[in-house]
Scaffold this active site. Sequence first.
Site, PDB file in Angstrom:
ATOM      1  N   ASP A   1       0.881  -1.158   0.000  1.00 10.49           N
ATOM      2  CA  ASP A   1       0.000   0.000   0.000  1.00 10.49           C
ATOM      3  C   ASP A   1       0.928   1.220   0.000  1.00 10.49           C
ATOM      4  O   ASP A   1       2.132   1.092   0.216  1.00 10.49           O
ATOM      5  CB  ASP A   1      -0.905  -0.035   1.229  1.00 10.49           C
ATOM      6  CG  ASP A   1      -1.974   1.047   1.210  1.00 10.49           C
ATOM      7  OD1 ASP A   1      -2.273   1.602   0.124  1.00 10.49           O
ATOM      8  OD2 ASP A   1      -2.512   1.350   2.285  1.00 10.49           O
TER       9      ASP A   1
ATOM     10  N   ASP B   1      -0.009   5.072   1.218  1.00 13.81           N
ATOM     11  CA  ASP B   1      -0.181   5.958   2.366  1.00 13.81           C
ATOM     12  C   ASP B   1      -0.104   5.188   3.669  1.00 13.81           C
ATOM     13  O   ASP B   1      -0.831   4.233   3.886  1.00 13.81           O
ATOM     14  CB  ASP B   1      -1.539   6.671   2.301  1.00 13.81           C
ATOM     15  CG  ASP B   1      -1.650   7.599   1.114  1.00 13.81           C
ATOM     16  OD1 ASP B   1      -0.774   8.455   0.958  1.00 13.81           O
ATOM     17  OD2 ASP B   1      -2.620   7.462   0.341  1.00 13.81           O
TER      18      ASP B   1
END
Length: 185
Positions: A11, A13
């Site tokens: 991922d 963020d």
Amino acid sequence: MAADYSHVIFDLDGTILNTLEDLAAAGNHTCEMHGWPTFAVDEYRYKVGNGMLKLVERFMPAEYAGDGRMFEQTLAEFRAYYGEHKEDHTAPYAGTTEMLDRLHAAGVQLAVLTNKDHVSAAPLIEKYFGSERFALVQGRVDAFPPQARSARHTACDGGARRRSVDHALRGRFQCRYPDRSQRRP
């Protein structure tokens, strides 16, 4: 280093890039434009996750819940400000670049899959990690709306909507963090 995996999907963020301060600044700027309450950066830890649309929904005052026109306006304002300021404070977490280099050197294929808008995600990856580390970078695009989550996944992660690396790598469901529900009210 012998790699246990042939591929790793990250991922963006809060995983490889610390973007919280810039997201908070964009949220607070948008709130200030409307005279709404603002939030401490640390409070945004409980507002982020599940993409920009949910973030905007979470910082808007409750009296605007269900007001599609106000939501769309607020989302556009947030996107515009964030687009101009997404790199003011954003940086990789300490040790991330070295870890990625070790994985890459071990022959592991790396990718980024994020619910951040693709037009924001791709330039951030390019700036902070270069064009060669990741075989694929894919952010959210309007042509592919988010999919509904299974009840089993939601029950495991306590609604935090975060998947462990094991989910992506092993292709099977593992509940590694049964107490995740305490992360978000």
